[in-house]
Design a protein around this motif. Structure first.
Motif, PDB file in Angstrom:
ATOM      1  N   GLN A  81       0.846  -1.194   0.000  1.00 43.64           N
ATOM      2  CA  GLN A  81       0.000   0.000   0.000  1.00 43.64           C
ATOM      3  C   GLN A  81       0.882   1.244   0.000  1.00 43.64           C
ATOM      4  OE1 GLN A  81      -3.250   0.313  -0.187  1.00 43.64           O
ATOM      5  NE2 GLN A  81      -3.881  -1.810  -0.061  1.00 43.64           N
ATOM      6  N   MET A  82       1.591   1.469  -1.106  1.00 43.02           N
ATOM      7  CA  MET A  82       2.527   2.585  -1.171  1.00 43.02           C
ATOM      8  C   MET A  82       1.825   3.854  -1.613  1.00 43.02           C
ATOM      9  SD  MET A  82       6.041   1.091  -2.822  1.00 43.02           S
ATOM     10  CE  MET A  82       5.250   0.261  -4.187  1.00 43.02           C
ATOM     11  N   ASN A  83       2.100   4.943  -0.900  1.00 43.87           N
ATOM     12  CA  ASN A  83       1.600   6.224  -1.373  1.00 43.87           C
ATOM     13  C   ASN A  83       2.489   6.704  -2.527  1.00 43.87           C
ATOM     14  OD1 ASN A  83       3.898   7.708  -0.334  1.00 43.87           O
ATOM     15  ND2 ASN A  83       2.974   7.590   1.697  1.00 43.87           N
ATOM     16  N   PRO A  84       2.068   7.730  -3.270  1.00 46.63           N
ATOM     17  CA  PRO A  84       2.835   8.151  -4.446  1.00 46.63           C
ATOM     18  C   PRO A  84       4.288   8.501  -4.165  1.00 46.63           C
ATOM     19  CG  PRO A  84       0.635   9.108  -4.509  1.00 46.63           C
ATOM     20  CD  PRO A  84       0.771   8.428  -3.175  1.00 46.63           C
ATOM     21  N   GLU A  85       4.556   9.182  -3.051  1.00 48.14           N
ATOM     22  CA  GLU A  85       5.936   9.600  -2.783  1.00 48.14           C
ATOM     23  C   GLU A  85       6.829   8.402  -2.455  1.00 48.14           C
ATOM     24  OE1 GLU A  85       6.700  12.987  -0.400  1.00 48.14           O
ATOM     25  OE2 GLU A  85       4.940  14.073  -1.094  1.00 48.14           O
ATOM     26  N   ARG A  89      10.155   7.213  -4.560  1.00 52.41           N
ATOM     27  CA  ARG A  89      11.468   6.989  -3.935  1.00 52.41           C
ATOM     28  C   ARG A  89      12.031   5.611  -4.322  1.00 52.41           C
ATOM     29  NH1 ARG A  89       9.133  10.334   0.034  1.00 52.41           N
ATOM     30  NH2 ARG A  89      10.433  12.177   0.369  1.00 52.41           N
ATOM     31  N   LEU A  90      11.145   4.615  -4.427  1.00 52.14           N
ATOM     32  CA  LEU A  90      11.617   3.299  -4.845  1.00 52.14           C
ATOM     33  C   LEU A  90      12.057   3.306  -6.302  1.00 52.14           C
ATOM     34  CD1 LEU A  90       9.050   0.931  -3.087  1.00 52.14           C
ATOM     35  CD2 LEU A  90      11.471   1.224  -2.546  1.00 52.14           C
ATOM     36  N   VAL A  91      11.352   4.033  -7.135  1.00 50.37           N
ATOM     37  CA  VAL A  91      11.773   4.165  -8.539  1.00 50.37           C
ATOM     38  C   VAL A  91      13.127   4.868  -8.603  1.00 50.37           C
ATOM     39  CG1 VAL A  91      11.232   5.218 -10.767  1.00 50.37           C
ATOM     40  CG2 VAL A  91       9.417   4.138  -9.432  1.00 50.37           C
ATOM     41  N   ALA A  92      13.277   5.928  -7.821  1.00 48.47           N
ATOM     42  CA  ALA A  92      14.559   6.644  -7.780  1.00 48.47           C
ATOM     43  C   ALA A  92      15.679   5.727  -7.330  1.00 48.47           C
ATOM     44  CB  ALA A  92      14.442   7.850  -6.849  1.00 48.47           C
ATOM     45  N   HIS A 100      16.110  10.154  -0.498  1.00 53.09           N
ATOM     46  CA  HIS A 100      15.752  10.387   0.904  1.00 53.09           C
ATOM     47  C   HIS A 100      15.752  11.877   1.217  1.00 53.09           C
ATOM     48  CE1 HIS A 100      15.300   9.573   5.167  1.00 53.09           C
ATOM     49  NE2 HIS A 100      16.310  10.388   5.409  1.00 53.09           N
ATOM     50  N   GLY A 101      14.640  12.360   1.793  1.00 58.54           N
ATOM     51  CA  GLY A 101      14.563  13.747   2.230  1.00 58.54           C
ATOM     52  C   GLY A 101      14.205  14.734   1.135  1.00 58.54           C
ATOM     53  N   LEU A 102      14.080  14.275  -0.107  1.00 55.34           N
ATOM     54  CA  LEU A 102      13.755  15.187  -1.200  1.00 55.34           C
ATOM     55  C   LEU A 102      12.255  15.455  -1.246  1.00 55.34           C
ATOM     56  CD1 LEU A 102      15.941  13.837  -4.159  1.00 55.34           C
ATOM     57  CD2 LEU A 102      16.401  15.798  -2.694  1.00 55.34           C
TER      58      LEU A 102
END
Length: 337
Positions: A81-85, A89-92, A100-102
């Motif tokens: 259940q991942m939210n968009p952000e 981050r996983l794609v990044a 992290h932190g962006l």
């Protein structure tokens, strides 16, 4: 255990997906054809659905093994259940970017830069998202936005979505997914194996671990396996592994439908415990009297323990109060001096 009994080099029916055991059933052949067509287009979404245990993860493993890494950079995510952000981050992370932190805007910018960098290497990026039915609609929309990133009119990211049948229903039934639906260029649903595919499937997996025909399987054994599992690969593996263990313990040389049925009965007994039969009146009365006696004994013990605890607490309070009065006298005497 059964590997030693039958001289096998490994477990042929392990439940963990393993691309080495890839077996091309009719439905998996179609899925690979759709995946090949979709990848040749270089854009949009490819959707593969299937029931639990249908072989979606094994399909992806086989796909990854056949892809030329010099032409495609592959990022694989198993969805929760991942939210968009979190998804971004996983794609990044798959692109080698520390997100992290962006803030979201900076994260999107870094992802776009990463996709461009991969394109400059002469490669496209393929994102594979497994268990996609767990993704919220907002996260799916974020994937659609990522698929819009281009360079010179050419998409930089292509996406494969793998999920259970409910995702296909959501895809076709949700107005919010209309734009994503329009970008799907290939879709396939993995069906269970047909009855005639069980035998070659079993022999294929057994042969990969050195099977030399021992134990032998009769034709009605394969029929019984399909009937019991419906042809779902994971269920076939689960039952076949128990059958092999059962055969090894009994040192069987041949496995037939009777053996399959015996294992199924054992599995059913593990799940469904027999219902206790009602006691006869005399036995019931005796059982109730015994239970009352045990309850009375427990109540007596509780009362005894409660009395003992009160005595200990009384002694402890007396000791503390006595100690305080003794410790206070020297201090008062010292202050007076």
């Amino acid at each position: 255990m059964y590997e030693d009994q039958y001289g096998l080099s490994g477990r042929p029916f392990a439940l963990t997906p393993d691309p080495r055991f890839w077996f091309e059933t009719a439905t998996h052949r179609k899925a690979m054809a759709y995946l090949g067509y979709g990848l040749s287009q270089g854009e949009g979404f490819i959707v593969v659905t299937g029931d639990i245990g249908a072989g979606k993860t094994t399909l992806v493993g086989h796909l990854v093994d056949t892809i030329d890494a010099a032409r495609l950079r592959i990022i694989t995510l198993v969805s929760t259940q991942m939210n968009p952000e979190d998804l971004l981050r996983l794609v990044a992370d798959g692109l080698g970017i520390d997100g992290h932190g962006l803030a979201k805007a900076d994260l999107l910018k870094r992802i776009e830069q990463g996709l461009h960098a991969t394109a400059r290497e002469g490669r496209r990026t393929l994102l594979i998202v497994d268990e996609v039915q767990a993704l919220p609609t907002d996260s799916l929309e974020e994937l659609r936005m990522l698929s819009n990133i281009q360079a010179g009119g050419h998409p930089l990211l292509q996406i494969v979505l793998l999920g259970q049948p409910e995702f296909r229903d959501s895809l076709h039934g949700s107005d919010r997914l209309e734009q994503l639906r329009q970008r799907v260029i290939a879709i396939h649903h993995l069906d269970p194996m047909e009855p005639q595919e069980i035998e070659p499937y079993m022999i294929h997996r057994l042969s990969l671990v050195g099977w030399q025909g021992k134990p032998a399987f009769t034709r009605d054994a394969f029929e019984a396996l399909h009937e019991a599992t419906g042809g779902v690969p994971r269920l076939v593996n689960q039952l076949a592994g128990r059958v092999m263990l059962f055969a090894a313990m009994d040192r069987l040389e041949t496995i037939d439908a009777e053996v399959i049925d015996a294992v199924i009965d054992d599995l059913a007994a593990d799940v469904h415990h027999p219902t206790p039969q009602p006691l006869a009146d005399a036995e019931k009365a005796g059982a109730e009297a015994e239970a009352m006696q045990r309850i009375a004994m427990l109540e007596t013990r509780v009362e005894e323990q409660d009395a003992a605890l009160r005595r200990v607490l009384t002694l402890l309070v007396d000791w503390v109060e006595g100690g305080d009065s003794q410790r206070s006298e020297p201090v008062m005497g010292s202050s007076a001096a």
